[in-house]
Design a protein around this motif. Structure first.
Motif, short mmCIF file in Angstrom:
data_model
loop_
_atom_site.label_atom_id
_atom_site.label_comp_id
_atom_site.label_asym_id
_atom_site.label_seq_id
_atom_site.Cartn_x
_atom_site.Cartn_y
_atom_site.Cartn_z
N CYS A 86 31.68 32.85 76.62
CA CYS A 86 32.92 32.27 76.08
C CYS A 86 33.19 32.81 74.67
N LYS A 87 32.93 34.09 74.50
CA LYS A 87 33.16 34.73 73.20
C LYS A 87 34.65 34.79 72.92
N PRO A 88 35.12 34.24 71.78
CA PRO A 88 36.56 34.23 71.50
C PRO A 88 37.03 35.54 70.87
N LEU A 89 38.31 35.80 71.02
CA LEU A 89 38.94 36.90 70.29
C LEU A 89 39.14 36.44 68.84
N VAL A 90 38.82 37.29 67.88
CA VAL A 90 38.88 36.92 66.46
C VAL A 90 40.06 37.63 65.80
N VAL A 91 40.91 36.87 65.13
CA VAL A 91 42.04 37.40 64.36
C VAL A 91 41.86 36.93 62.92
N THR A 92 41.75 37.88 61.99
CA THR A 92 41.49 37.56 60.59
C THR A 92 42.76 37.71 59.76
N PHE A 93 43.06 36.69 58.97
CA PHE A 93 44.18 36.71 58.04
C PHE A 93 43.63 37.05 56.65
N ARG A 94 43.94 38.25 56.18
CA ARG A 94 43.45 38.69 54.88
C ARG A 94 44.23 38.00 53.76
N ALA A 95 43.62 37.99 52.57
CA ALA A 95 44.30 37.42 51.40
C ALA A 95 45.56 38.22 51.09
N TYR A 96 46.58 37.55 50.58
CA TYR A 96 47.84 38.21 50.28
C TYR A 96 47.68 39.15 49.08
N SER A 97 48.35 40.30 49.14
CA SER A 97 48.39 41.22 48.01
C SER A 97 49.52 40.81 47.08
N LYS A 98 49.60 41.47 45.93
CA LYS A 98 50.64 41.13 44.96
C LYS A 98 52.03 41.41 45.52
N ASP A 99 52.19 42.50 46.27
CA ASP A 99 53.50 42.81 46.86
C ASP A 99 53.89 41.77 47.90
#
Length: 489
Positions: A280-293
């Motif tokens: 039951c390994k899940p798919l991983v989606v990572t939200f990176r920290a926002y850049s200045k732009d």
């Protein structure tokens, strides 16, 4: 649309060269070229194609589009399409001020599409659409730093359920912080899946769900999207609840599309081996920290509905740079922008005769100082060097490695190991375990961290009692401690 130059060339009879032109002297060409010195002021640049060669040389009336200068012609040609200048913001208008604050509030959900998260939204949407089309259960884990748009993005996905298939799947959102017990999540899922009234059943909600998804006759026909926010709150000592939750997607007749959301990036890494062994390994989606732009674009996007400029460009860039360097937290950036607007509002109240129509760099500087420069930062700067290095080790553990707790000495991810790595990289002699333990007790007494109870000092649990961004901001511009903060786990 052709340019003015091409339109002029097509309108002129000189567009096709004559044989005599090849033998015309250069001096004669200069005299014949329109617009040169010696030409009469009223002479036109263009000649009518129907004009007789011996006709008088008086002024020729041509269309205004061609006779005008390039700048004025552009105004006539494109004036209707050029956007009008934005109306100026009047911060003394209570309604306008209230609208700006509402647009910058964290709780305000943008009415239009999300910006700067296209790739993440596409991956989540493709996963959900595949599950609905194939009528197959699946699990997905969404992780990222706080304030990176995880929950907002998943809620946008949930709102677009109608586009996923012939039958719209049901949706259930559970915030684990509201659960009295971790196992209560199965009861909430059971209430949603059961269309009939609850009957007496001696089985637990988990076993009822497992039985339901294992039998074709009792399995629900409609797909169910289950969004579990703050899923790291389900972590127990034996981690049974978390494992059982993901295993529900492996039942033969399961209709559950499970999406777990948490701030811990390493949560999947810690449990993936076990989940993979359970199939039951899940798919991983990572939200990176926002850049200045990205921070700047999101603020502009939120204020686009107001149709007037609120921030000086330099002020907005200053805010985006500071927040991106500290944490990349969009909620922090919105809070700073609201604070800058309130600084402007206070200035208008103190100086009613002064004309202020926009949030300037100075207003933003005051707001950023309130947000980051606090008594905690001043206290950090007054600590001895080795205690400051311990705080850097804490920041690396709780910010870069996304841990919520660690230990002083053992087992893995211990604080002392991170401290020794920092000393090695900066070539500073490390203190022994007894001195290190005493330093941590001092930091605990000052409120920077909290130490748990244990028979052995090295097994004491350590949690951070201040925001890790305060540590990052305190050492901003200091090369030595910047190197300490770059040390990875």
């Amino acid at each position: 649309m052709p340019t003015l130059r091409s339109a002029t060339a097509n309108a002129s009879p000189m567009g096709t060269p004559l044989p005599a032109e090849t033998s015309t002297p250069r001096s004669v060409k200069r005299r014949l070229t329109p617009g040169r010195a010696g030409e009469s002021p009223g002479a036109s640049r263009h000649t009518s194609p129907h004009r007789h060669p011996h006709a008088s040389t008086g002024p020729v009336h041509v269309p205004k589009m061609l006779s005008a200068s390039p700048k004025s012609s552009r105004k006539r040609l494109y004036g209707d399409f050029v956007a009008a200048e934005k109306p100026k913001w009047n911060p003394r208008d209570a309604a306008q001020m209230r609208a700006v604050k509402e647009a910058l509030h964290v709780a305000t959900v943008p009415s239009s599409e999300l910006v700067c998260r296209d790739n993440e939204l596409r991956r989540v949407l493709e996963f959900c659409e595949a599950c609905v089309e194939q009528e197959k259960a699946g699990s997905l884990y969404v992780c990222g730093c706080p304030g990176t748009g995880k929950t907002l993005s998943i809620n946008k996905i949930k709102d677009s359920l109608v586009c996923w298939g012939n039958e719209t799947p049901d949706a259930l959102t559970i915030n684990c912080t509201n659960l009295a017990n971790t196992s209560d999540i199965f009861g909430k899922m059971l209430e949603t899946f059961q269309n009939r009234k609850k009957g007496r059943n001696k089985l637990s909600p988990l076993h009822q769900l497992q039985s339901m998804f294992s039998n074709k006759d009792s399995a629900p026909r409609r797909m169910m999207l289950v969004i579990v926010d703050e899923i790291d709150y389900l972590i127990t000592r034996d981690r049974a609840v978390l494992h059982d939750l993901f295993m529900l997607t492996t039942c033969p007749f399961s209709r559950c599309i499970l999406i777990g959301i948490a701030n811990a990036i390493d949560l999947a890494d810690r449990f993936l081996p076990k989940l993979e062994s359970l199939n039951c390994k899940p798919l991983v989606v990572t939200f990176r920290a926002y850049s200045k732009d990205q921070i700047s674009d999101i603020v502009k996007h939120r204020l686009k509905v107001l149709e007037y400029d609120v921030f000086e460009p330099l002020a907005l860039e200053f805010c985006a740079r500071k927040v991106a360097a500290a944490s990349g937290d969009m909620r922090k950036a919105l809070g700073v922008c609201r604070s800058a607007v309130e600084v402007l509002e206070a200035r208008l109240h103190d100086f009613p005769d002064k004309e202020l129509r926009i949030v300037t760099f100075d207003h933003m500087d005051i707001a950023l100082s309130k947000a980051f420069k606090s008594a905690v930062v001043d206290s950090i700067l007054c600590l001895p060097q080795h205690q400051q290095m311990v705080l850097c080790a804490l920041a690396n553990t709780f910010q870069h490695c996304k841990k919520k707790a660690t230990t002083l000495g053992e087992p893995c991810f211990q604080l002392n190991k991170s401290y020794i790595e920092i000393c090695r990289s900066t070539q500073v002699p490390a203190l022994g375990m007894i001195e290190f333990s005493n330093m941590c007790m001092v930091l605990s007494d000052q409120g920077f961290m909290k130490l748990g109870q244990s028979k052995e000092d090295k097994l004491r649990r350590v949690t951070l009692h201040i925001d890790s961004s305060d540590i990052t901001f305190a050492f901003k511009g200091n090369r030595f401690f910047q190197k300490c903060l770059e040390q990875r786990c």
